[in-house]
Structures are given as C-alpha cells and as structure tokens.
Design a protein around this motif. Structure first.
Motif, PDB file in Angstrom:
ATOM      1  N   HIS A  65      33.420  31.710 -28.142  1.00  0.00           N
ATOM      2  CA  HIS A  65      32.626  31.940 -29.353  1.00  0.00           C
ATOM      3  C   HIS A  65      33.277  31.254 -30.560  1.00  0.00           C
ATOM      4  N   THR A  67      35.399  28.742 -30.530  1.00  0.00           N
ATOM      5  CA  THR A  67      35.336  27.287 -30.339  1.00  0.00           C
ATOM      6  C   THR A  67      33.970  26.744 -30.728  1.00  0.00           C
ATOM      7  N   ARG A  68      32.898  27.436 -30.343  1.00  0.00           N
ATOM      8  CA  ARG A  68      31.549  27.018 -30.743  1.00  0.00           C
ATOM      9  C   ARG A  68      31.398  27.080 -32.260  1.00  0.00           C
ATOM     10  N   GLN A  71      33.064  24.153 -33.868  1.00  0.00           N
ATOM     11  CA  GLN A  71      32.280  22.925 -33.732  1.00  0.00           C
ATOM     12  C   GLN A  71      31.127  22.905 -34.722  1.00  0.00           C
ATOM     13  N   VAL A  72      30.456  24.037 -34.884  1.00  0.00           N
ATOM     14  CA  VAL A  72      29.335  24.120 -35.814  1.00  0.00           C
ATOM     15  C   VAL A  72      29.802  23.870 -37.248  1.00  0.00           C
TER      16      VAL A  72
END
Length: 124
Positions: A65, A67-68, A71-72
C-alpha cells in the motif's frame, strides 16, 4: 544626520540583502521537496485503513500500500522497506518511518533533513 543623507539603502547594503535572500531561497528550494515527500508519506501511512481496495491486513500488504502511494505521489527515490518498519500487534499496525535526505547546497556543504516518526494505524 541630515535628510539628504538618509535616502535609502546603500549599494553595499542592497548587495548584502540580495546575498542573504538568495541563500535563503536556495536553501528553501532544496528543503521544501523533501518535506512535501514526508507529508505525502504521512498521508499514505495514516490513511491505509481508508484505502479504496480495502485496508491492508498484513505487514506485506501495508508495504505494498505504501509503495503504491509513493508511486502515485511521485516519490521514486525511496524504498518503502528501507524507510519503514511495520509490525502488526492485535488490531493495529505499529509503523516506524525513519530516513534522512541530503541535498547539496554550496560546494561541499550539504543540507541534511532527518525524519523519524512512529504511527499506530488501525488494522482490519
């Protein structure tokens, strides 16, 4: 002093003021992005239970979560596993966010910012 001698800042005073303001602006331009990344990480960590696809149930899902979220938010030069320590205890995640960032300022002079924060996040 007469009124004629008090006309404003001297050329030397203006140059010193410009130098001080330039140094402050340069330092701010190097520090602000690191603080913005830190605040984005805080939002990702504290809003994990409100994640659209469901709250993370294990530390591995929590890392995924984060890591996502990184990235966002465009945080590409940090690794979630190296800056976070996540453990689950009862119905909470205990998250320890700890890292430091360096930015070159002038020559061999660097600015270092150190972030160290602990969170307790509700788990499903």
């Amino acid at each position: 002093m007469t009124a004629a001698s008090q006309k404003g800042i001297s050329m030397l005073g203006a140059l010193v003021l410009l130098l001080v303001l330039s140094f402050a602006a340069s330092t701010a331009f190097r520090l602000v992005p690191h603080y913005l990344d830190f605040h984005a990480l805080q939002r990702v960590i504290t809003r994990a239970p409100e994640a659209v696809q469901g709250a993370p149930a294990s530390p591995a899902e929590f890392y995924a979560h984060v890591t996502r979220g990184m990235q966002v938010n465009g945080i590409r030069d940090l690794d979630a596993r190296s800056i976070l320590a996540v453990r689950r205890q009862d119905n909470q995640f205990h998250v320890h966010l700890k890292y430091e960032r360096r930015a070159a300022l002038i020559g061999n002079l660097d600015v270092v910012v150190h972030f160290d924060r602990q969170y307790r996040v509700r788990a499903p």
